[in-house]
Design a protein around this motif. Sequence first.
Motif, PDB file in Angstrom:
ATOM      1  N   HIS A   1     -27.916  31.435 -59.137  1.00 45.05           N
ATOM      2  CA  HIS A   1     -27.109  32.204 -58.193  1.00 45.05           C
ATOM      3  C   HIS A   1     -26.856  33.590 -58.798  1.00 45.05           C
ATOM      4  O   HIS A   1     -26.480  33.704 -59.960  1.00 45.05           O
ATOM      5  CB  HIS A   1     -25.806  31.453 -57.924  1.00 45.05           C
ATOM      6  CG  HIS A   1     -24.811  32.204 -57.111  1.00 45.05           C
ATOM      7  ND1 HIS A   1     -25.146  32.870 -55.951  1.00 45.05           N
ATOM      8  CD2 HIS A   1     -23.491  32.406 -57.286  1.00 45.05           C
ATOM      9  CE1 HIS A   1     -24.066  33.437 -55.461  1.00 45.05           C
ATOM     10  NE2 HIS A   1     -23.049  33.169 -56.252  1.00 45.05           N
TER      11      HIS A   1
ATOM     12  N   GLY B   1     -19.782  32.244 -59.676  1.00 47.09           N
ATOM     13  CA  GLY B   1     -18.344  32.283 -59.425  1.00 47.09           C
ATOM     14  C   GLY B   1     -17.518  32.502 -60.662  1.00 47.09           C
ATOM     15  O   GLY B   1     -17.714  31.867 -61.680  1.00 47.09           O
TER      16      GLY B   1
ATOM     17  N   HIS C   1     -16.055  23.801 -61.258  1.00 46.25           N
ATOM     18  CA  HIS C   1     -16.405  24.523 -60.033  1.00 46.25           C
ATOM     19  C   HIS C   1     -17.275  25.737 -60.363  1.00 46.25           C
ATOM     20  O   HIS C   1     -18.220  26.045 -59.623  1.00 46.25           O
ATOM     21  CB  HIS C   1     -15.147  24.947 -59.275  1.00 46.25           C
ATOM     22  CG  HIS C   1     -15.412  25.352 -57.863  1.00 46.25           C
ATOM     23  ND1 HIS C   1     -15.694  24.438 -56.865  1.00 46.25           N
ATOM     24  CD2 HIS C   1     -15.463  26.563 -57.273  1.00 46.25           C
ATOM     25  CE1 HIS C   1     -15.912  25.086 -55.726  1.00 46.25           C
ATOM     26  NE2 HIS C   1     -15.770  26.373 -55.950  1.00 46.25           N
TER      27      HIS C   1
ATOM     28  N   LEU D   1     -21.011  26.503 -58.920  1.00 48.00           N
ATOM     29  CA  LEU D   1     -21.425  27.773 -58.325  1.00 48.00           C
ATOM     30  C   LEU D   1     -22.584  28.416 -59.071  1.00 48.00           C
ATOM     31  O   LEU D   1     -23.447  29.052 -58.452  1.00 48.00           O
ATOM     32  CB  LEU D   1     -20.244  28.727 -58.238  1.00 48.00           C
ATOM     33  CG  LEU D   1     -19.196  28.317 -57.206  1.00 48.00           C
ATOM     34  CD1 LEU D   1     -17.936  29.140 -57.382  1.00 48.00           C
ATOM     35  CD2 LEU D   1     -19.746  28.448 -55.799  1.00 48.00           C
TER      36      LEU D   1
ATOM     37  N   GLY E   1     -24.311  28.179 -55.974  1.00 47.12           N
ATOM     38  CA  GLY E   1     -23.787  29.342 -55.271  1.00 47.12           C
ATOM     39  C   GLY E   1     -22.953  28.893 -54.088  1.00 47.12           C
ATOM     40  O   GLY E   1     -22.838  27.700 -53.801  1.00 47.12           O
ATOM     41  N   PRO E   2     -22.348  29.839 -53.372  1.00 44.45           N
ATOM     42  CA  PRO E   2     -21.607  29.458 -52.169  1.00 44.45           C
ATOM     43  C   PRO E   2     -22.593  29.094 -51.061  1.00 44.45           C
ATOM     44  O   PRO E   2     -23.698  29.624 -51.007  1.00 44.45           O
ATOM     45  CB  PRO E   2     -20.830  30.727 -51.823  1.00 44.45           C
ATOM     46  CG  PRO E   2     -21.675  31.835 -52.364  1.00 44.45           C
ATOM     47  CD  PRO E   2     -22.338  31.280 -53.600  1.00 44.45           C
TER      48      PRO E   2
ATOM     49  N   GLU F   1     -16.601  30.614 -53.166  1.00 45.69           N
ATOM     50  CA  GLU F   1     -16.720  31.272 -54.465  1.00 45.69           C
ATOM     51  C   GLU F   1     -15.675  32.375 -54.552  1.00 45.69           C
ATOM     52  O   GLU F   1     -15.405  33.062 -53.568  1.00 45.69           O
ATOM     53  CB  GLU F   1     -18.123  31.881 -54.578  1.00 45.69           C
ATOM     54  CG  GLU F   1     -18.313  32.820 -55.734  1.00 45.69           C
ATOM     55  CD  GLU F   1     -19.699  33.415 -55.741  1.00 45.69           C
ATOM     56  OE1 GLU F   1     -20.438  33.110 -56.684  1.00 45.69           O
ATOM     57  OE2 GLU F   1     -20.047  34.181 -54.813  1.00 45.69           O
TER      58      GLU F   1
ATOM     59  N   CYS G   1     -16.613  36.333 -53.481  1.00 50.87           N
ATOM     60  CA  CYS G   1     -17.781  36.375 -52.610  1.00 50.87           C
ATOM     61  C   CYS G   1     -17.636  37.554 -51.642  1.00 50.87           C
ATOM     62  O   CYS G   1     -16.567  37.758 -51.063  1.00 50.87           O
ATOM     63  CB  CYS G   1     -17.910  35.066 -51.826  1.00 50.87           C
ATOM     64  SG  CYS G   1     -19.414  34.974 -50.825  1.00 50.87           S
TER      65      CYS G   1
ATOM     66  N   ARG H   1     -27.883  27.941 -49.633  1.00 51.50           N
ATOM     67  CA  ARG H   1     -27.093  28.961 -50.330  1.00 51.50           C
ATOM     68  C   ARG H   1     -26.905  30.178 -49.438  1.00 51.50           C
ATOM     69  O   ARG H   1     -27.838  30.650 -48.795  1.00 51.50           O
ATOM     70  CB  ARG H   1     -27.809  29.388 -51.611  1.00 51.50           C
ATOM     71  CG  ARG H   1     -27.083  30.475 -52.388  1.00 51.50           C
ATOM     72  CD  ARG H   1     -27.864  30.941 -53.605  1.00 51.50           C
ATOM     73  NE  ARG H   1     -27.921  29.886 -54.593  1.00 51.50           N
ATOM     74  CZ  ARG H   1     -28.857  29.816 -55.547  1.00 51.50           C
ATOM     75  NH1 ARG H   1     -29.810  30.728 -55.619  1.00 51.50           N
ATOM     76  NH2 ARG H   1     -28.841  28.841 -56.413  1.00 51.50           N
TER      77      ARG H   1
END
Length: 184
Positions: free
Chosen positions: A18, A22, A40, A44, A48-49, A60, A63, A175
Amino acid sequence: MDTLDSLVHLCPPPVGKHARPGSVSGAGAGGTKLTLPLSHARLLETYGPGSFNDFLWIYEQGCPNPWLDITQRSRETTQLLSRKQIPEIRSLLSHFGSNPSLLIQWGATDNADEIFWIPEGDPEEWPTLIVEAGQLSFQIVRQNSLELLLGLLEGTLDCPFFPEEFLTHPPAFERWTGDQCDDD
């Protein structure tokens, strides 16, 4: 095999790391400094989100999309919850020395169910509160985001208000990469 390895084995992430992993620290829902669980951040960094099974969205911190930003979503949702008459949820939160304004929203579903951390104690042990759309029902889960996602996708954790269709297809993740989610 740790929880992240098990999740990756069950639901392979998109190809490549990603681009904006995050942050584990930043502004909280009330503008205060907070630290997010390292589990978490690992989630991420790998995924990723985006969304699992085109239903369960993961947020995230920082973001660029405000709909996927932990800080923005937490601020807006906790302001709404703080004004609502939700005696059962308030009672539950009081057992943790918390209230709706302190919740941190780290995910949601396409049905408008919301997923929060109750920030008390060690961030890796923050309980997760899943609230059904309209605050009709809720569930407390004493698992971090990785454990919760793995349990939901494996079918070992049941959330009674998630639709059966959530698990009718093999687990998949999309993603968010800008304006949309990509099937990598």
